[in-house]
Scaffold this active site. Structure first.
Site, mmCIF file in Angstrom:
data_model
loop_
_atom_site.group_PDB
_atom_site.id
_atom_site.type_symbol
_atom_site.label_atom_id
_atom_site.label_comp_id
_atom_site.label_asym_id
_atom_site.label_seq_id
_atom_site.Cartn_x
_atom_site.Cartn_y
_atom_site.Cartn_z
ATOM 1 N N SER A 29 0.849 -1.186 0.000
ATOM 2 C CA SER A 29 0.000 0.000 0.000
ATOM 3 C C SER A 29 0.890 1.243 0.000
ATOM 4 O O SER A 29 1.706 1.421 -0.889
ATOM 5 C CB SER A 29 -0.951 -0.036 1.193
ATOM 6 O OG SER A 29 -1.956 0.934 1.072
ATOM 7 N N HIS A 38 -7.905 -5.168 -0.832
ATOM 8 C CA HIS A 38 -6.783 -4.517 -0.170
ATOM 9 C C HIS A 38 -6.631 -4.960 1.278
ATOM 10 O O HIS A 38 -5.510 -5.006 1.794
ATOM 11 C CB HIS A 38 -6.991 -3.000 -0.210
ATOM 12 C CG HIS A 38 -5.759 -2.207 0.055
ATOM 13 N ND1 HIS A 38 -4.860 -1.875 -0.928
ATOM 14 C CD2 HIS A 38 -5.254 -1.673 1.201
ATOM 15 C CE1 HIS A 38 -3.864 -1.172 -0.416
ATOM 16 N NE2 HIS A 38 -4.083 -1.030 0.878
#
Length: 750
Positions: A606, A724
């Protein structure tokens, strides 16, 4: 202005990569011509992109066949996850709500523990309330959030599928498990605040996307009031409809225990500041557990919101105690945080009185209040982090006088301080460190004892929820008993002191904590959004270290390890500090004898994916291998995809000339140079990711494959039906094994 055409593309010098056309796409931004030859990879559904992705999958599959330790890593990581997990309890009267995952489960299950039948010898019984494992046979459903009512007889929970994080909110009766409502969609990241009596709750929901432009459908949240049993389309809009409100606002809501106060917190995306309002809830008040007219009275036309703190450059949260006082958790004029107290009827900062002042070295993390009749004086329990290591102190609630410290099981991290809403003398908290799974402990404020309350089902020193029997605090797994962690301090490029955790087998260190020899090393970092890299159980790190590697974690600027000033020293125009801190960590590991450039790999995901993307493009000679997961890499177009627009307060806005200059200077996709010798790179992305679009990794994969003069592989691992955040254990094990197998192959782990 953008122009585009197509041209042939020469393969990289040393490796035959799948063909990828290079378009002559150029954007003129603030007078600068910016090339974007792989703009077409932003559209993953196009036939060209799909063909390219299939070829990349074949390339990764071929490379993966050489990962000799793959099966061993998969088995060990599965074993480490196989102990399961347990979460901190939430009490409502005699009911205790908590999550637990057995070793053979992909996801944690929400349970409730209730008083049993003493006549039959059962002090407490457990029941499953929500089992995401049964909701989808492929393990794609995740339990995103849950909240019991104030009385504990009703509960909301949120579930999403396939990694999208698009939560759907459900309401059930706890005793029967029966659904009380039709599910409510568009409830992503929605807190829930129940009114006393359980007839209604406040929550956060996005506006109907059909009413919004295409690029704003993920935004425009509002606070609503929902009457249980009513159609959600009739819910009343309570807060957030001001035309001046930021469309990227996230909202938090809370209702005081006595039902007298509603508080709303707003943050513009991930900005390091919050605005807070408070409103007195009208209607006749009643004792918790009984019904009242408060739900009918808590309507928008009867609520008057008063500013607590609005427009200040600070983060603030408030809690109304059972004593009626307003407790303020803030970094206003205190970058490491402080706790103040005020009257909710006079809530502005001029009336705040400090209970716990800012500590010059420790960062305030959370607090809990114990005010049961068993205590001589009500207590305030405060968790802080000193250089990323937790400590817990006890204070008098009246004036903040410190009374002492709670002894912790080790040098690690504490989180999830919980107490009974009705008052009491018991505190529960979670504890973990680099070699210990999270366990839940119970602290008794009357006698000062700390005891193990619950641990993972497969943990050999486990206790059942509610069991206060003593147990050894350390993890009893002998394979990890010989692992040692040291914390070191090094200097970054500008002289700033930065701290680094180094994890290795005990025999890898001499008596002074120096390395006996170099070893394949993975350096991990994040450096953003005020998120702290604190000690925590990591199957990834343990599986690597057990095979003779070293695992290091840097506390970079941009994180929260040293407070808000530390965060701001690594965001916006200061972002290069984060990368400099990371390079300096690598140099420290090399200069100290832990590793060599040929044995050093870096890992981040990320925002941490941006970190390692910048690291490999800025200092390719310093690293031998890179795993870059779910990354941000095109910093001139990130704001157009996923939740990118909410992160401009962290990175900057490419539409602003000065901020464009910051971003262009480090954006990995714009700093790849043909003929450079780049390290081996494995990009791992998830097609269900609605936060960071996988196009970032697709672009940088193509750019590096085209430009590199090295024979080190540039690989892309793309996974469908995963997002995610939360995912099944099975998929996590497979991903972790692939990442470690890649590092072992490239760094020479033997």
């Amino acid at each position: 202005m953008t122009s585009s055409s197509s041209s042939a593309y020469p393969l990289a010098a040393a490796t035959s990569y799948p063909p990828a056309r290079r378009d002559e796409t150029v954007d003129m931004l603030h007078g600068t011509a910016v090339e974007d030859p792989y703009r077409w990879l932003e559209a993953a559904e196009s036939s060209d992109a799909l063909d390219w992705l299939r070829s990349q999958a074949q390339l990764f599959g071929q490379a993966r066949q050489d990962y000799s330790y793959l099966a061993g890593f998969r088995a060990r990581v599965a074993q480490l996850f196989g102990a399961g997990a347990v979460g901190s309890p939430v009490w409502r009267g005699d009911r205790c709500f908590f999550t637990r995952r057995a070793g053979d489960q992909n996801h944690a299950v929400l349970l409730v523990s209730e008083p049993g039948d003493l006549a039959s010898g059962s002090a407490r019984i457990e029941r499953v309330l929500v089992d995401p494992n049964s909701l989808d046979p492929d393990g794609l459903a995740t339990l995103d959030a849950w909240q019991p009512s104030q009385e504990g007889d009703r509960l909301t929970y949120q579930v999403s599928v396939g990694g999208t994080e698009e939560s759907v909110l459900h309401t059930i009766e706890v005793a029967s498990g029966d659904q009380l409502d039709e599910p409510i969609d568009r409830a992503r990241y929605s807190p829930v605040a129940w009114l006393p009596g359980g007839d209604a709750f406040f929550y956060v929901r996005r506006l109907d996307p059909d009413l919004l432009p295409e690029d704003e459908k993920q935004y425009h949240r509002r606070v609503w009031l929902h009457q249980v049993g009513d159609n959600s389309e009739n819910d009343e809009l309570i807060f957030g409809n001001d035309p001046e409100a930021d469309p990227h606002n996230y909202y938090g809501v809370a209702v005081s225990r006595d039902g007298r106060w509603l508080t709303v917190v707003a943050a513009s995306g991930t900005a390091p500041r919050t605005d807070v309002w408070i409103a007195a809830l009208p209607g006749e008040r009643c004792a918790p557990g009984s019904k009242s007219d408060s739900a009918d009275a808590a309507t928008a036309d009867r609520l008057v919101f008063r500013e607590v703190i609005v427009g200040a450059d600070a983060k603030t949260a408030i809690h109304i105690g059972r004593d009626g006082r307003m407790y303020v958790f803030t970094d206003l004029n205190a970058p490491r945080g402080r706790i103040a107290v005020a009257d909710p009827r006079s809530p502005d900062p001029s009336s705040w009185k400090d209970l716990v002042a800012e500590d010059p070295e420790a960062v305030l993390e959370e607090f809990s209040i114990l005010d049961g009749p068993e205590l001589d004086v009500p207590l305030l329990v405060v968790a802080t982090s000193r250089h990323a290591i937790s400590q817990v102190s006890v204070h008098e609630l009246a004036d903040g006088t410190e009374l002492g410290q709670i002894e912790l099981p080790g040098t690690g991290s504490v989180g999830g301080l919980t107490a009974k809403r009705e008052g009491g003398h018991e505190l529960w908290f979670g504890y973990t460190d680099f070699t210990s799974r999270t366990r839940i402990y119970r602290w008794d404020a009357v006698d000062g004892t700390t005891s193990l309350w619950a641990s993972a089902p497969g943990d050999s020193s486990k206790a059942e929820p509610g069991d206060s029997s003593e147990a050894e605090p350390g993890d009893s797994d002998a394979a990890r008993a010989a692992i040692r962690t040291v914390q070191r301090t090094y200097r970054s490029k500008d002289g700033t002191e930065v701290r680094l955790f180094v994890i290795a087998s005990a025999e890898a260190f001499d008596a002074a904590g120096r390395p006996r020899h170099t070893a394949p090393t993975i350096l991990y970092g994040y450096g953003g959004f005020g998120i702290s890299m604190t000690p925590g159980f990591s199957p990834t790190a343990l599986a690597w270290v057990e095979r003779g590697g070293v695992y290091a974690i840097a506390s970079l600027r941009g994180g929260g390890e040293e407070g808000e000033a530390w965060r701001r020293a690594g965001m916006l125009g200061n972002k290069q500090n984060v990368f400099d801190d990371f390079h300096a960590a690598a140099e420290f590991l090399i200069d100290s004898g832990f590793t060599t450039p040929e044995q050093l790999g870096i890992f981040g995901g990320s925002n941490g994916g941006l970190l390692v993307g910048a690291a490999l493009t800025q200092r390719p000679e310093l690293y031998s291998a890179v795993t870059c997961s779910a990354p941000l890499l095109d910093m001139l177009r990130y704001q157009h995809y996923g939740l990118g627009a909410t992160w401009m307060s962290e990175y900057g806005d490419p539409e602003v000339a000065e901020e464009f200059d910051w971003l262009l200077a480090y954006s990995p996709c714009h700093n790849v140079h043909a003929g450079s010798r780049y390290p081996a790179v494995l990009f791992t992305v998830f097609e269900g990711d609605t936060r960071v679009d996988p196009f970032h990794a697709r672009k940088l994969t193509a750019l590096l494959q085209h430009a590199t003069a090295s024979d080190s592989p540039i690989l892309l691992r793309s996974e469908a039906k995963v997002g995610h955040g939360a995912r099944s254990v099975e998929k996590t094990v497979a991903l972790t094994a692939d990442q470690l197998g890649f590092f072992a192959r490239q760094l020479g782990l033997t």
